[in-house]
Design a protein around this motif. Structure first.
Motif, short mmCIF file in Angstrom:
data_model
loop_
_atom_site.label_atom_id
_atom_site.label_comp_id
_atom_site.label_asym_id
_atom_site.label_seq_id
_atom_site.Cartn_x
_atom_site.Cartn_y
_atom_site.Cartn_z
N GLU A 190 6.30 3.47 3.84
CA GLU A 190 5.00 3.26 3.81
C GLU A 190 4.31 4.14 4.06
O GLU A 190 5.35 5.46 5.06
N PRO A 191 3.08 5.06 3.25
CA PRO A 191 3.10 6.18 4.05
C PRO A 191 2.11 6.64 5.02
O PRO A 191 1.51 5.10 5.20
N PRO A 192 2.93 7.42 5.81
CA PRO A 192 2.55 8.01 6.68
C PRO A 192 1.43 8.17 7.14
O PRO A 192 0.48 7.69 8.12
N SER A 193 0.42 8.17 5.84
CA SER A 193 -1.42 7.87 6.38
C SER A 193 -1.62 6.51 7.04
O SER A 193 -2.86 6.37 7.52
N ALA A 194 -0.91 5.48 5.82
CA ALA A 194 -1.89 4.18 6.33
C ALA A 194 -1.41 3.46 7.19
O ALA A 194 -1.90 2.39 8.50
N VAL A 195 0.20 3.67 7.73
CA VAL A 195 0.64 3.99 9.72
C VAL A 195 -0.42 4.26 10.31
O VAL A 195 -0.71 3.74 11.06
N THR A 196 -0.55 5.19 10.21
CA THR A 196 -1.49 5.76 11.38
C THR A 196 -2.83 5.65 11.08
O THR A 196 -3.37 4.87 12.03
#
Length: 64
Positions: free
Chosen positions: A54-60
């Protein structure tokens, strides 16, 4: 007149018209939990598994 021109151009180009809703699995998971919590449920997520990166921005965003 400028508003009308941008409205017509934006209707054909999503990147000009607005930001689309996220479609990542983790964003869907967070949205589902948020809706259930807003509905009054008391839930707690202990662990979640994803089948792809998953994109890091979505995980964050989901972790917050």
């Amino acid at each position: 007149m400028t508003d009308a021109i941008f409205a017509m151009a934006g209707a054909q180009r999503p990147w000009l018209n607005g930001v689309p809703m996220p479609s990542e699995a983790i964003a869907d998971l967070a949205d589902g939990f948020g809706a259930r919590i807003a509905g009054g449920e008391q839930i707690r997520l202990g662990r979640a598994g994803l089948s792809a990166a998953e994109p890091p921005s979505a995980v964050t965003a989901a972790a917050g």
